[in-house]
Enzyme design. Structure first.
Site, short mmCIF file in Angstrom:
data_model
loop_
_atom_site.label_atom_id
_atom_site.label_comp_id
_atom_site.label_asym_id
_atom_site.label_seq_id
_atom_site.Cartn_x
_atom_site.Cartn_y
_atom_site.Cartn_z
N CYS A 135 -1.64 0.76 0.60
CA CYS A 135 -0.83 1.40 1.64
C CYS A 135 0.34 2.23 1.11
CB CYS A 135 -0.30 0.36 2.62
SG CYS A 135 -1.57 -0.38 3.65
N HIS B 51 6.57 2.49 5.86
CA HIS B 51 5.15 2.37 6.20
C HIS B 51 5.04 1.83 7.62
CE1 HIS B 51 1.00 1.40 6.25
NE2 HIS B 51 1.11 0.14 5.94
N ASN C 186 -1.30 2.32 12.31
CA ASN C 186 -1.20 2.19 10.86
C ASN C 186 -2.30 3.01 10.21
OD1 ASN C 186 -1.46 1.31 8.17
ND2 ASN C 186 -0.82 -0.77 8.65
#
Length: 310
Positions: A96, A238, A267
């Site tokens: 990520c 994030h 996400n």
């Protein structure tokens, strides 16, 4: 400071949207795929920068999941946008937080003058690996892409001030896809084993470890740069989950100091940070002269933080 400048950026989203209550998610359909999203974002970045692909010195794919095991995804992107050229292409992957890791790593080469224009692109189609039985992850993730072009410059006091990465491998199996490569060979796929080939996330355990480890890391990072959270104009985290406000509160970051677009975009895995960065630039949430921080957690458990002067 590793001096560099943002020359251009672009984003791409699939056409299809689905909704879970007030949450909007993007999912590929039809002819859309990971490479097509990457190419669309890159073309927008090149246009914004007023550059052509021949002006790019290095292509970096900073994605969590590759298009295929071999070759690297950057080579497949190269085939789409730079075939016939010798532009180097490479992958940098910390799942990520891949974009932050790639920017941190490549900034040394840009600052040193090795490269004049580096293209970093994150593209994800995580929806393909989601398990419908896991409601938490199935309703969280979106597909998308974002690309940035960073250029060499020596005149202005803008660029990367500092960065740090930590990994706590006690969280290594809290976010994973176990099968498909050498650990669990594709030949073992069956109706009984298919969930090993899907994304598996233990959200509560990840959140617990993150809340335990990340605040101290961030405070140590700020202290090492003689900064408080109030000295940073904007945080771009994030977009990990709907628990983002809780995490940012634990970091001591005020609501007006960070971007939260989880409800609208979900996400996007590695594309989350650069997509949110581009969004912040487009909406005027950040401006020239600002100190900003890119921060995020990733499978591993890995955490990245990067301090940048715009």
């Amino acid at each position: 400071m590793r001096k560099l400048m943002i020359k251009g950026y672009g984003t791409a989203l699939p056409q299809k949207t689905i909704h879970f209550g007030d949450q909007t998610r993007y999912r590929i359909s039809g002819a859309e795929n990971q490479l097509s999203l990457a190419v669309e974002a890159i073309e927008k970045a090149l246009t914004r920068a007023n550059l052509t692909i021949s002006d790019i010195d290095c292509i970096v794919s900073a994605s969590a999941v590759d298009v295929q095991p071999i070759p690297c995804t950057a080579a497949l992107i190269h085939e789409k946008i730079a075939k016939g050229t010798a532009i180097p292409a490479m992958d940098i992957n910390t799942t990520c937080t891949s974009f932050i890791t790639a920017l941190d790593t490549m900034s040394y080469l840009i600052s040193a003058g090795r490269y004049q224009n580096v293209l970093i692109v994150s593209s994800e189609v995580g929806s393909l690996a989601l398990n419908p039985k896991q409601k938490e992850s199935f309703e969280l993730f979106s597909d998308g892409a974002a690309a940035f072009i960073f250029g060499h410059q020596t005149e202005k006091e803008i660029g990367i001030i500092d960065a740090k990465q930590c990994t706590w491998s006690e969280g290594a199996h809290d976010t994973e896809i176990r099968a498909g490569l050498s650990a669990v060979h594709p030949s073992t796929y069956s109706e009984e084993t298919k969930e090993d080939f899907m994304f598996d996330m233990k959200g509560r355990r990840i959140l617990g470890l993150s809340v335990k480890k990340v605040p101290q890391m961030v405070q140590e990072f700020l202290a090492s740069n003689q900064l408080y959270t109030s000295d940073v104009q904007f945080f771009i985290p994030h977009q990990a989950s709907k628990a983002l406000p809780l995490v940012m509160e634990k970091l001591g970051v005020k609501k007006h100091q960070y971007i939260n677009i989880v409800s609208d975009y979900g996400n996007m895995v590695s594309a989350s940070v650069p997509f949110a960065f581009a969004y912040a630039l487009d909406k005027g949430l950040v401006a020239t002269g600002d100190k900003i921080i890119l921060v995020g957690t990733a499978a591993g458990l890995t955490t990245n933080i990067l301090l940048m002067q715009l």
